[in-house]
Design a protein around this motif. Sequence first.
Motif, PDB file in Angstrom:
ATOM      1  N   UNK A 264      -2.250  -6.124  34.618  1.00  0.00           N
ATOM      2  CA  UNK A 264      -1.088  -5.415  35.136  1.00  0.00           C
ATOM      3  C   UNK A 264      -1.184  -3.904  34.942  1.00  0.00           C
ATOM      4  N   UNK A 265      -2.223  -3.470  34.246  1.00  0.00           N
ATOM      5  CA  UNK A 265      -2.361  -2.048  33.961  1.00  0.00           C
ATOM      6  C   UNK A 265      -1.922  -1.682  32.564  1.00  0.00           C
ATOM      7  N   UNK A 266      -1.252  -2.602  31.881  1.00  0.00           N
ATOM      8  CA  UNK A 266      -0.805  -2.327  30.518  1.00  0.00           C
ATOM      9  C   UNK A 266      -2.023  -2.163  29.610  1.00  0.00           C
ATOM     10  N   UNK A 267      -2.063  -1.060  28.853  1.00  0.00           N
ATOM     11  CA  UNK A 267      -3.161  -0.813  27.936  1.00  0.00           C
ATOM     12  C   UNK A 267      -4.429  -0.306  28.602  1.00  0.00           C
ATOM     13  N   UNK A 268      -4.362   0.079  29.854  1.00  0.00           N
ATOM     14  CA  UNK A 268      -5.550   0.558  30.567  1.00  0.00           C
ATOM     15  C   UNK A 268      -6.045   1.886  29.991  1.00  0.00           C
ATOM     16  N   UNK A 269      -7.353   2.038  29.978  1.00  0.00           N
ATOM     17  CA  UNK A 269      -7.982   3.297  29.590  1.00  0.00           C
ATOM     18  C   UNK A 269      -7.995   4.237  30.798  1.00  0.00           C
ATOM     19  N   UNK A 270      -8.407   5.473  30.556  1.00  0.00           N
ATOM     20  CA  UNK A 270      -8.524   6.438  31.655  1.00  0.00           C
ATOM     21  C   UNK A 270      -9.537   5.953  32.690  1.00  0.00           C
ATOM     22  N   UNK A 271     -10.610   5.314  32.236  1.00  0.00           N
ATOM     23  CA  UNK A 271     -11.599   4.777  33.176  1.00  0.00           C
ATOM     24  C   UNK A 271     -11.023   3.631  34.002  1.00  0.00           C
ATOM     25  N   UNK A 272     -10.210   2.786  33.377  1.00  0.00           N
ATOM     26  CA  UNK A 272      -9.564   1.701  34.112  1.00  0.00           C
ATOM     27  C   UNK A 272      -8.622   2.258  35.175  1.00  0.00           C
ATOM     28  N   UNK A 273      -7.861   3.285  34.807  1.00  0.00           N
ATOM     29  CA  UNK A 273      -6.949   3.917  35.762  1.00  0.00           C
ATOM     30  C   UNK A 273      -7.743   4.439  36.966  1.00  0.00           C
ATOM     31  N   UNK A 274      -8.877   5.069  36.689  1.00  0.00           N
ATOM     32  CA  UNK A 274      -9.710   5.615  37.769  1.00  0.00           C
ATOM     33  C   UNK A 274     -10.267   4.523  38.669  1.00  0.00           C
ATOM     34  N   UNK A 275     -10.403   3.309  38.146  1.00  0.00           N
ATOM     35  CA  UNK A 275     -10.953   2.196  38.931  1.00  0.00           C
ATOM     36  C   UNK A 275      -9.943   1.615  39.918  1.00  0.00           C
ATOM     37  N   UNK A 276      -8.681   2.008  39.801  1.00  0.00           N
ATOM     38  CA  UNK A 276      -7.671   1.549  40.765  1.00  0.00           C
ATOM     39  C   UNK A 276      -7.783   2.455  41.986  1.00  0.00           C
ATOM     40  N   UNK A 277      -8.606   2.022  42.916  1.00  0.00           N
ATOM     41  CA  UNK A 277      -8.898   2.776  44.131  1.00  0.00           C
ATOM     42  C   UNK A 277      -8.159   2.120  45.295  1.00  0.00           C
TER      43      UNK A 277
END
Length: 167
Positions: free
Chosen positions: A84-97
């Motif tokens: 769900x995005x909870x606890x995502x790192x900056x790299x994970x956030x960037x992977x939401x394309x």
Amino acid sequence: MRSRDLLLYAYGEIQQTLGRALSGVPAEQLTARVGPESNTIAWLAWHLLRVQDDHVAEVAGREQVWTAEGFAQRFGLPFDDSATGYGFSADDVAAVRVGDPQLLLDYAAAVHAQSEQFLQGLTDDDLDRVVDRRWDPPVTLGVRLVSVLSDDLQHIGQAAYLKGLLA
């Protein structure tokens, strides 16, 4: 006004406000970052929808729209379908394309429809039902629904702010 009617109105505001926040956002701005650790408009919208989808589906005893209607495949993100995005790192956030805001709007409409269907069947007594005993005090349905509402509106505000910064 009954509690159900108030919740229906409030969740309708999520849908309308998100639509305004995403309106006119060019595809390249969806994933633009104002800093190396900052969230993107795409991540904020995706995350708030995933949380609403996850939490409402759980209390309604239904499958999430994310998997039931094929949005996990349509988005094609490199995460488990339960993310769900909870606890995502900056790299994970960037992977939401996300290349087109319409995909987010389509998912938003489907999540809203399922949330609305659930909310229409609520009574005031339902709001006292305990839905999560992992907290002290245990979380009731009413508290969970307001928590989702609060989180969603905060993230929409952040996305709208980013839209203004990037314009």
